[in-house]
Write a protein that holds these residues in place. Structure first.
Motif, PDB file in Angstrom:
ATOM      1  N   ASP A 206     -11.644  -6.789   2.876  1.00 14.98           N
ATOM      2  CA  ASP A 206     -11.157  -6.658   4.251  1.00 14.98           C
ATOM      3  C   ASP A 206     -10.448  -7.955   4.610  1.00 14.98           C
ATOM      4  O   ASP A 206     -11.085  -8.974   4.881  1.00 14.98           O
ATOM      5  CB  ASP A 206     -12.328  -6.394   5.205  1.00 14.98           C
ATOM      6  N   SER A 208      -8.768  -8.765   7.173  1.00 17.40           N
ATOM      7  CA  SER A 208      -8.872  -9.201   8.569  1.00 17.40           C
ATOM      8  C   SER A 208     -10.122 -10.045   8.799  1.00 17.40           C
ATOM      9  O   SER A 208     -10.137 -10.916   9.667  1.00 17.40           O
ATOM     10  CB  SER A 208      -8.886  -7.971   9.490  1.00 17.40           C
ATOM     11  N   THR A 209     -11.172  -9.795   8.022  1.00 18.45           N
ATOM     12  CA  THR A 209     -12.414 -10.565   8.165  1.00 18.45           C
ATOM     13  C   THR A 209     -12.666 -11.500   6.984  1.00 18.45           C
ATOM     14  O   THR A 209     -13.513 -12.392   7.073  1.00 18.45           O
ATOM     15  CB  THR A 209     -13.617  -9.615   8.291  1.00 18.45           C
ATOM     16  N   ASP A 284      -1.349  -3.161   8.772  1.00 19.73           N
ATOM     17  CA  ASP A 284      -1.379  -3.095  10.228  1.00 19.73           C
ATOM     18  C   ASP A 284      -0.004  -2.688  10.756  1.00 19.73           C
ATOM     19  O   ASP A 284       0.915  -2.376   9.987  1.00 19.73           O
ATOM     20  CB  ASP A 284      -1.842  -4.422  10.833  1.00 19.73           C
ATOM     21  N   LYS A 288       1.478  -5.953   7.713  1.00 21.43           N
ATOM     22  CA  LYS A 288       0.660  -6.894   6.953  1.00 21.43           C
ATOM     23  C   LYS A 288      -0.536  -6.161   6.352  1.00 21.43           C
ATOM     24  O   LYS A 288      -1.141  -5.321   7.006  1.00 21.43           O
ATOM     25  CB  LYS A 288       0.169  -8.021   7.863  1.00 21.43           C
ATOM     26  N   THR A 290      -4.157  -5.127   5.366  1.00 23.22           N
ATOM     27  CA  THR A 290      -5.454  -5.341   6.014  1.00 23.22           C
ATOM     28  C   THR A 290      -6.625  -4.944   5.130  1.00 23.22           C
ATOM     29  O   THR A 290      -7.750  -5.389   5.364  1.00 23.22           O
ATOM     30  CB  THR A 290      -5.539  -4.531   7.323  1.00 23.22           C
TER      31      THR A 290
END
Length: 501
Positions: A206, A208-209, A284, A288, A290
């Motif tokens: 992931d 994003s995290t 996204d 980009k 994700t």
């Protein structure tokens, strides 16, 4: 009840059997599962608005009317042709309908529900419309005739019918989502079991995290005892330092281009060689990445074997030409002590000569590639009575590297000498048919070659497997993914060669 039924009016029959209406009904409610308590309140509201003892929420099929909710009757099904509702739908535009005294209305007076025990006199109903088609009704009924009814009753029944339509649609969507979720859950479990059985590690990054999570096999391959998600830094730290930069660079390239990641690396803790594959799965709104999904396969055994083979082949390529003379000399000295040195010497020298021929061709081409046609001619011609008439070749344009030429040369030599002694090349009527084709297997070129002897002496399939047979099947062992299978069929020897190029 059906004994008293009158023939169904043509207009009603046309509406009930209209394909577009039945399609809308099938889409809204593919399966009727019986009365549904979620519709009871709608029937209750309808009965209260009209102050009637009977109220219904129905689905109207081509032959049967089904009750989703009902008050004042135990029935859950009624023949469509015997209903007020079917005749309401047959009216142009299917408007809400009110009948003050059905016994005095020729459209309804002959219905069993009017002339029979039900003794219905008053009826009011509104259609449930889905996708522009009337598929059911919200209706009320009374055994007493009415001279008047509130002007607001039909509009209120229409609103309840619209509410029933919304509820039907929502329940069907919920049912489909539930079925899809069940299928997805089964698929996920099946995939997880398949990956576990195949010892394949699956993982998800992931972006994003920055969290990487995976199955139990993933953590085990990296040498972690815990199966908890880890940070990307921890994941990259689990890659051997010697392979880390290359692995990170390839992952970055996959993120930037959207192409598949393909890499080989060692795990720092376990020391295992892992083949990794993966690609971006989600982006996204700005494009980009994700979410990145990947798998790892443990290829340690194959990698170690490949490294050992490469080392051996490099050593062999440097030494074999210088050692051929020495091997021949040692063979002669050894064979002097055997019971039949001439026969054994001929066989042994022939095998050495086969190696020498292959090396000679490769040397002439500066150890690049040689054509299969040249290798076939070099290895088979000395053993054919008439090469042009006895050897039939069907092939693609095939180029062989050093390892492939040496290994395949030995196979061809053993097959040719065996055919000359016992098989198709031992008689003028015999023939060897060779088929060589290049196939693409998952982006890799593979040579599939068949040697088939015809017209020779009968073959004894129970004969003893000699050293030559063993050598045929093992000559390509050093080339990963290759194989040779020999069948001693009564009509002639058949050999199947598979060799990645």
């Amino acid at each position: 009840m059906k004994d008293n039924a009158q023939p169904l009016p043509t207009g009603v029959a046309a509406v009930l059997g209209a394909p577009e209406r039945l399609a809308a009904l099938q889409a809204a409610m593919p399966v009727f599962l019986g009365p549904d308590p979620d519709f009871d309140d709608i029937a209750g509201l309808a009965a209260g608005l009209a102050d009637t003892p009977m109220a219904f929420v129905t689905i109207l099929g081509q032959t049967d009317q089904w009750f989703l909710a009902r008050r004042g009757t135990p029935e859950i099904r009624f023949p469509s042709q015997e209903t007020f509702c079917a005749r309401m739908l047959a009216e142009k535009g299917a408007p809400p309908l009110m009948v003050a005294d059905a016994s005095r209305d020729p459209r309804f007076s002959s219905l069993p529900s009017v002339s029979g025990e039900a003794h219905v006199r008053f009826y009011a109903g509104a259609p449930i419309v889905m996708d522009g088609q009337p598929i059911g009704t919200v209706a009320v009924a009374d055994r007493k005739a009415r001279t008047a009814a509130a002007d607001t009753l039909l509009p209120q029944l229409a609103r309840l019918a619209s509410l029933a339509g919304v509820l039907i649609r929502q329940k069907e969507e919920a049912r489909r989502r539930m079925l899809a979720a069940e299928v997805l859950s089964r698929d996920e479990k099946r995939h997880a079991l398949a990956l576990d059985a195949a010892n394949v590690a699956s993982w998800m990054w992931d972006l994003s995290t920055g969290i990487v999570s995976g199955n139990e096999t993933f953590h085990r391959m990296l040498g972690f005892r815990s199966t908890r998600p880890m940070s990307a830094r921890t994941f990259f730290g689990a890659v051997h330092p010697a392979d880390r930069k290359t692995t990170i660079d390839r992952l970055r390239n996959a993120l930037a281009t959207g192409k598949e990641y393909d890499g080989l690396f060692r795990a720092s803790k376990s020391g295992r060689w892992l083949l990794g594959r993966g690609r971006v799965h989600e982006w996204d709104a700005e494009g980009k990445p994700t979410l990145f999904l990947g798998i790892n396969v443990d290829v340690t055994d194959g990698q170690l074997a490949s490294e050992r083979t490469r080392l051996l082949l490099r050593e062999l390529n440097h030494r074999v030409k210088n050692t051929l003379a020495m091997l021949q000399s040692l063979a002669r000295q050894t064979l002097r002590q055997t019971s039949d040195p001439v026969e054994f010497m001929d066989a042994f020298a022939g095998r050495l000569q086969s190696l020498s021929e292959a090396h000679g061709l490769l040397s002439d081409h500066e150890w690049g590639v040689i054509h299969l046609k040249m290798l076939l001619q070099k290895q088979i011609m000395p053993y054919a009575l008439d090469y042009e008439s006895q050897v039939e070749i069907h092939k693609d344009e095939v180029e062989l590297g050093p390892d492939e030429a040496v290994g395949l040369g030995l196979v061809l030599h053993e097959l040719a000498t065996n055919a000359r002694k016992y098989g198709a090349l031992s008689v003028a009527t015999g023939k060897v048919v060779i088929t060589a084709r290049i196939v693409n297997e998952e982006g890799r070129r593979v040579l599939n070659m068949t040697w088939h002897e015809v017209g020779g002496p009968p073959v004894n399939p129970n004969g003893r497997r000699g050293f030559g047979s063993v050598l045929i099947e093992r000559s390509l062992d050093k080339i990963l993914g290759s194989s040779v299978h020999v069948e001693y069929l009564p009509k002639g020897v058949t050999a199947v060669v598979r060799m990645p190029l």
